[in-house]
Motif scaffolding. Structure first.
Motif, PDB file in Angstrom:
ATOM      1  N   SER A  17      12.399   5.435  -4.372  1.00 29.01           N
ATOM      2  CA  SER A  17      11.209   4.714  -4.818  1.00 29.01           C
ATOM      3  C   SER A  17      11.557   3.759  -5.944  1.00 29.01           C
ATOM      4  N   VAL A  64       5.143  -2.482   5.735  1.00 29.96           N
ATOM      5  CA  VAL A  64       5.161  -1.691   4.505  1.00 29.96           C
ATOM      6  C   VAL A  64       3.963  -0.756   4.398  1.00 29.96           C
ATOM      7  N   ARG A  67       3.748   2.944   2.916  1.00 27.11           N
ATOM      8  CA  ARG A  67       4.896   3.164   2.026  1.00 27.11           C
ATOM      9  C   ARG A  67       4.733   2.454   0.688  1.00 27.11           C
ATOM     10  N   MET A  83       6.809   1.075  -4.446  1.00 25.38           N
ATOM     11  CA  MET A  83       7.497   1.116  -3.159  1.00 25.38           C
ATOM     12  C   MET A  83       8.141   2.480  -2.975  1.00 25.38           C
ATOM     13  N   ASN A  84       7.707   3.188  -1.956  1.00 20.91           N
ATOM     14  CA  ASN A  84       8.237   4.507  -1.637  1.00 20.91           C
ATOM     15  C   ASN A  84       8.919   4.494  -0.269  1.00 20.91           C
ATOM     16  N   SER A  85       9.697   5.515  -0.016  1.00 22.53           N
ATOM     17  CA  SER A  85      10.401   5.639   1.270  1.00 22.53           C
ATOM     18  C   SER A  85      11.116   4.347   1.642  1.00 22.53           C
ATOM     19  N   LEU A  86      11.843   3.824   0.689  1.00 20.36           N
ATOM     20  CA  LEU A  86      12.481   2.522   0.882  1.00 20.36           C
ATOM     21  C   LEU A  86      13.557   2.578   1.954  1.00 20.36           C
ATOM     22  N   LYS A  87      13.676   1.464   2.673  1.00 21.64           N
ATOM     23  CA  LYS A  87      14.635   1.319   3.757  1.00 21.64           C
ATOM     24  C   LYS A  87      15.574   0.158   3.436  1.00 21.64           C
ATOM     25  N   ASP A  90      14.186  -3.271   3.454  1.00 23.69           N
ATOM     26  CA  ASP A  90      13.315  -3.702   2.364  1.00 23.69           C
ATOM     27  C   ASP A  90      14.084  -4.502   1.315  1.00 23.69           C
TER      28      ASP A  90
END
Length: 124
Positions: A17, A64, A67, A83-87, A90
């Motif tokens: 995050s 997004v 997330r 921003m959570n559960s970033l990939k 992103d």
């Protein structure tokens, strides 16, 4: 006229995050709907999220949704993007922007004021 400055970017592992902030000066943020856009390496600028003047109405890009969370503090003249559960996808420079238009603006050309951007890198 309003000046916007982003902060809070950085390097984070996938699944992690990060929160980016955008502080305004020169004029109160209450006068603007606010948006976040991003531009990944070799990609075009894309819409991420927008929030109304009161904060009551928000809109997200499908990529997004669920997330990321946009919020604002009009007393602090600041807009946030949690921003959570970033990939890895992103990874981008994230820009905040202000518009005098109303109603969930997602088009970049309708935003009159822009910050300088904050780099977010998602990598292991």
């Amino acid at each position: 006229q309003v000046q916007l400055v982003e902060s809070g970017g950085g390097l984070v592992q996938p699944g992690g995050s990060l929160r980016v902030s955008c502080v305004a000066s020169g004029r109160t943020l209450r006068s603007y709907d606010m948006g976040w856009f991003r531009q990944g390496p070799g990609k075009e600028l894309e819409f991420v999220s927008t929030i109304s003047r009161s904060g009551a109405s928000v809109l997200y890009a499908d990529s997004v949704k669920g997330r990321f969370t946009i919020s604002r503090d009009n007393v602090k003249n600041t807009v946030y993007l949690q921003m959570n559960s970033l990939k890895p996808e992103d990874t981008a420079v994230y820009y905040c922007a202000a518009t005098t238009y109303y109603g969930g603006v997602t088009i970049e050309r309708e935003y009159e004021y822009w910050g300088q951007g904050a780099q977010v890198t998602v990598s292991s």
